[in-house]
Motif scaffolding. Structure first.
Motif, PDB file in Angstrom:
ATOM      1  N   GLN A   7      23.859  28.367  22.761  1.00  0.00           N
ATOM      2  CA  GLN A   7      24.099  29.805  22.642  1.00  0.00           C
ATOM      3  C   GLN A   7      23.167  30.586  23.552  1.00  0.00           C
ATOM      4  N   ASP A   8      21.897  30.203  23.541  1.00  0.00           N
ATOM      5  CA  ASP A   8      20.909  30.894  24.361  1.00  0.00           C
ATOM      6  C   ASP A   8      21.198  30.726  25.847  1.00  0.00           C
ATOM      7  N   ALA A   9      21.756  29.578  26.207  1.00  0.00           N
ATOM      8  CA  ALA A   9      22.064  29.320  27.609  1.00  0.00           C
ATOM      9  C   ALA A   9      23.389  29.967  28.006  1.00  0.00           C
ATOM     10  N   GLY A  10      24.112  30.499  27.027  1.00  0.00           N
ATOM     11  CA  GLY A  10      25.404  31.109  27.313  1.00  0.00           C
ATOM     12  C   GLY A  10      26.460  30.083  27.667  1.00  0.00           C
ATOM     13  N   ALA A  11      26.211  28.840  27.304  1.00  0.00           N
ATOM     14  CA  ALA A  11      27.117  27.756  27.669  1.00  0.00           C
ATOM     15  C   ALA A  11      28.382  27.738  26.818  1.00  0.00           C
ATOM     16  N   GLU A  12      28.340  28.387  25.671  1.00  0.00           N
ATOM     17  CA  GLU A  12      29.479  28.300  24.768  1.00  0.00           C
ATOM     18  C   GLU A  12      30.210  29.644  24.706  1.00  0.00           C
ATOM     19  N   THR A  13      31.421  29.649  25.164  1.00  0.00           N
ATOM     20  CA  THR A  13      32.256  30.848  25.090  1.00  0.00           C
ATOM     21  C   THR A  13      32.983  30.854  23.759  1.00  0.00           C
ATOM     22  N   SER A  14      33.626  31.943  23.455  1.00  0.00           N
ATOM     23  CA  SER A  14      34.373  31.996  22.195  1.00  0.00           C
ATOM     24  C   SER A  14      35.496  30.964  22.197  1.00  0.00           C
ATOM     25  N   THR A  15      36.084  30.707  23.366  1.00  0.00           N
ATOM     26  CA  THR A  15      37.153  29.702  23.454  1.00  0.00           C
ATOM     27  C   THR A  15      36.604  28.307  23.198  1.00  0.00           C
ATOM     28  N   SER A  16      35.486  27.970  23.834  1.00  0.00           N
ATOM     29  CA  SER A  16      34.931  26.627  23.626  1.00  0.00           C
ATOM     30  C   SER A  16      34.428  26.467  22.198  1.00  0.00           C
ATOM     31  N   ARG A  17      33.903  27.543  21.617  1.00  0.00           N
ATOM     32  CA  ARG A  17      33.448  27.479  20.225  1.00  0.00           C
ATOM     33  C   ARG A  17      34.641  27.217  19.308  1.00  0.00           C
ATOM     34  N   ARG A  18      35.774  27.887  19.561  1.00  0.00           N
ATOM     35  CA  ARG A  18      36.965  27.695  18.736  1.00  0.00           C
ATOM     36  C   ARG A  18      37.508  26.280  18.891  1.00  0.00           C
ATOM     37  N   ILE A  19      37.467  25.733  20.103  1.00  0.00           N
ATOM     38  CA  ILE A  19      37.906  24.354  20.329  1.00  0.00           C
ATOM     39  C   ILE A  19      37.054  23.398  19.500  1.00  0.00           C
ATOM     40  N   LYS A  20      35.750  23.607  19.499  1.00  0.00           N
ATOM     41  CA  LYS A  20      34.863  22.757  18.702  1.00  0.00           C
ATOM     42  C   LYS A  20      35.161  22.894  17.215  1.00  0.00           C
ATOM     43  N   GLN A  21      35.412  24.125  16.764  1.00  0.00           N
ATOM     44  CA  GLN A  21      35.738  24.346  15.356  1.00  0.00           C
ATOM     45  C   GLN A  21      36.998  23.596  14.962  1.00  0.00           C
ATOM     46  N   LEU A  22      38.009  23.676  15.814  1.00  0.00           N
ATOM     47  CA  LEU A  22      39.259  22.976  15.530  1.00  0.00           C
ATOM     48  C   LEU A  22      39.060  21.465  15.524  1.00  0.00           C
ATOM     49  N   ALA A  23      38.256  20.967  16.454  1.00  0.00           N
ATOM     50  CA  ALA A  23      37.990  19.527  16.507  1.00  0.00           C
ATOM     51  C   ALA A  23      37.301  19.057  15.231  1.00  0.00           C
ATOM     52  N   VAL A  24      36.344  19.832  14.754  1.00  0.00           N
ATOM     53  CA  VAL A  24      35.647  19.485  13.511  1.00  0.00           C
ATOM     54  C   VAL A  24      36.628  19.507  12.346  1.00  0.00           C
ATOM     55  N   SER A  25      37.470  20.526  12.300  1.00  0.00           N
ATOM     56  CA  SER A  25      38.452  20.641  11.228  1.00  0.00           C
ATOM     57  C   SER A  25      39.419  19.462  11.236  1.00  0.00           C
ATOM     58  N   ILE A  26      39.895  19.099  12.403  1.00  0.00           N
ATOM     59  CA  ILE A  26      40.816  17.961  12.523  1.00  0.00           C
ATOM     60  C   ILE A  26      40.130  16.683  12.060  1.00  0.00           C
ATOM     61  N   ARG A  27      38.881  16.500  12.464  1.00  0.00           N
ATOM     62  CA  ARG A  27      38.121  15.308  12.061  1.00  0.00           C
ATOM     63  C   ARG A  27      37.991  15.256  10.541  1.00  0.00           C
ATOM     64  N   GLN A  28      37.655  16.389   9.922  1.00  0.00           N
ATOM     65  CA  GLN A  28      37.507  16.434   8.468  1.00  0.00           C
ATOM     66  C   GLN A  28      38.831  16.122   7.771  1.00  0.00           C
ATOM     67  N   GLN A  29      39.905  16.660   8.299  1.00  0.00           N
ATOM     68  CA  GLN A  29      41.216  16.413   7.704  1.00  0.00           C
ATOM     69  C   GLN A  29      41.623  14.951   7.854  1.00  0.00           C
ATOM     70  N   CYS A  30      41.323  14.349   8.991  1.00  0.00           N
ATOM     71  CA  CYS A  30      41.629  12.927   9.189  1.00  0.00           C
ATOM     72  C   CYS A  30      40.838  12.061   8.219  1.00  0.00           C
ATOM     73  N   MET A  31      39.571  12.406   8.025  1.00  0.00           N
ATOM     74  CA  MET A  31      38.741  11.644   7.094  1.00  0.00           C
ATOM     75  C   MET A  31      39.289  11.768   5.674  1.00  0.00           C
ATOM     76  N   GLU A  32      39.715  12.968   5.296  1.00  0.00           N
ATOM     77  CA  GLU A  32      40.286  13.170   3.963  1.00  0.00           C
ATOM     78  C   GLU A  32      41.592  12.388   3.816  1.00  0.00           C
ATOM     79  N   LEU A  33      42.418  12.408   4.845  1.00  0.00           N
ATOM     80  CA  LEU A  33      43.676  11.689   4.816  1.00  0.00           C
ATOM     81  C   LEU A  33      43.437  10.184   4.672  1.00  0.00           C
ATOM     82  N   MET A  34      42.480   9.652   5.421  1.00  0.00           N
ATOM     83  CA  MET A  34      42.155   8.230   5.309  1.00  0.00           C
ATOM     84  C   MET A  34      41.632   7.886   3.922  1.00  0.00           C
ATOM     85  N   HIS A  35      40.834   8.785   3.356  1.00  0.00           N
ATOM     86  CA  HIS A  35      40.312   8.568   2.012  1.00  0.00           C
ATOM     87  C   HIS A  35      41.453   8.540   0.992  1.00  0.00           C
ATOM     88  N   LEU A  36      42.354   9.491   1.108  1.00  0.00           N
ATOM     89  CA  LEU A  36      43.482   9.552   0.171  1.00  0.00           C
ATOM     90  C   LEU A  36      44.420   8.350   0.337  1.00  0.00           C
TER      91      LEU A  36
END
Length: 90
Positions: free
Chosen positions: A58-87
C-alpha cells in the motif's frame, strides 16, 4: 498494541477498506481480525508478516483498487473451494 496493528488500521481506514475486505486479503476471518486488532487474540507471526507485506504494498502504491479486488476474489474462491472440498469429504 504492536506498531503493525496501528499501521494496518491507519492504512485500512485511509483506503476505506472494511474489516471484512482486509481479513479476506490477509486470509483470516473478520472476527479473528477484529479480535487481533482489539487485543483479544494474539497476533501470530504469519499474520504479522502478511500485514507488513500488505502495508508495504500500500505504501509503495503497488496495489490498485483493481488488483486489490482481484486478490479479494482469489481469496474468496480459495475459501469456497476449501469449503466445497470439506463438504464433499475430500
Amino acid at each position: 498494541m504492536t506498531v503493525v496493528i496501528h499501521e494496518i488500521e491507519r492504512v485500512r481506514l485511509a483506503a476505506r477498506i472494511s474489516q471484512t475486505e482486509i481479513s479476506q486479503i490477509l486470509g483470516v476471518t473478520q472476527g479473528h481480525y477484529s479480535k487481533v486488532i482489539n487485543g483479544k487474540a494474539d497476533l501470530s507471526r504469519k499474520l504479522e508478516e502478511r500485514m507488513r507485506s500488505w502495508i508495504g504494498a500500500q505504501d509503495a502504491g503497488a496495489e490498485t483498487s483493481t488488483s486489490r479486488r482481484i486478490k479479494q476474489l482469489a481469496v474468496s474462491i480459495r475459501q469456497q473451494c476449501m469449503e466445497l472440498m470439506h463438504l464433499a469429504g475430500l
